[in-house]
Scaffold this motif. Sequence first.
Motif, mmCIF file in Angstrom:
data_model
loop_
_atom_site.group_PDB
_atom_site.id
_atom_site.type_symbol
_atom_site.label_atom_id
_atom_site.label_comp_id
_atom_site.label_asym_id
_atom_site.label_seq_id
_atom_site.Cartn_x
_atom_site.Cartn_y
_atom_site.Cartn_z
ATOM 1 N N ASP A 44 0.842 -1.191 0.000
ATOM 2 C CA ASP A 44 0.000 0.000 0.000
ATOM 3 C C ASP A 44 0.876 1.239 0.000
ATOM 4 O O ASP A 44 2.063 1.177 0.313
ATOM 5 N N ASN A 45 0.266 2.360 -0.297
ATOM 6 C CA ASN A 45 0.994 3.626 -0.258
ATOM 7 C C ASN A 45 1.572 3.852 1.127
ATOM 8 O O ASN A 45 0.961 3.465 2.120
ATOM 9 N N ASN A 54 7.320 9.960 1.923
ATOM 10 C CA ASN A 54 6.769 8.938 1.031
ATOM 11 C C ASN A 54 7.775 8.567 -0.055
ATOM 12 O O ASN A 54 7.910 7.395 -0.410
ATOM 13 N N ALA A 58 9.246 4.903 -0.619
ATOM 14 C CA ALA A 58 9.081 4.245 -1.917
ATOM 15 C C ALA A 58 10.439 3.819 -2.471
ATOM 16 O O ALA A 58 10.576 2.728 -3.023
#
Length: 85
Positions: A44-45, A54, A58
Motif C-alpha cells: 500500500d501507499n 513517502n 518508496a
Amino acid sequence: MKMKKLRIEFEETVALVNNFTEPVPADILLKLYAYYKIANANFDNPGSKTPLINAFKANALFQAKNMSKKKAMQSYIDLVAKELK
C-alpha cells in the motif's frame, strides 16, 4: 530456518522495534520499513502526509523489491540484531 519459526522470530523482533525508545537513524528505519512491507506483502501507499517521506519510503521499497518474503524477514531480524541490540 523453517518459515513458521522465522515468522515467530520476525514478529518478536517487530515488537522489539515498536517498543524501542531510543532514536533510530533514518537509514535503518527505511530499511526496516522496506523489509517489513515485503515480509508482509503489503505494498500500500506509505501513507505519510509528507511527500518527501513517502518518496524515501518508496525508494527503500524499490531497492529491496526483488527480495523474497523469507529473505526480507531474515534481513529485518539481522539488521535489528546488528544495529539496535
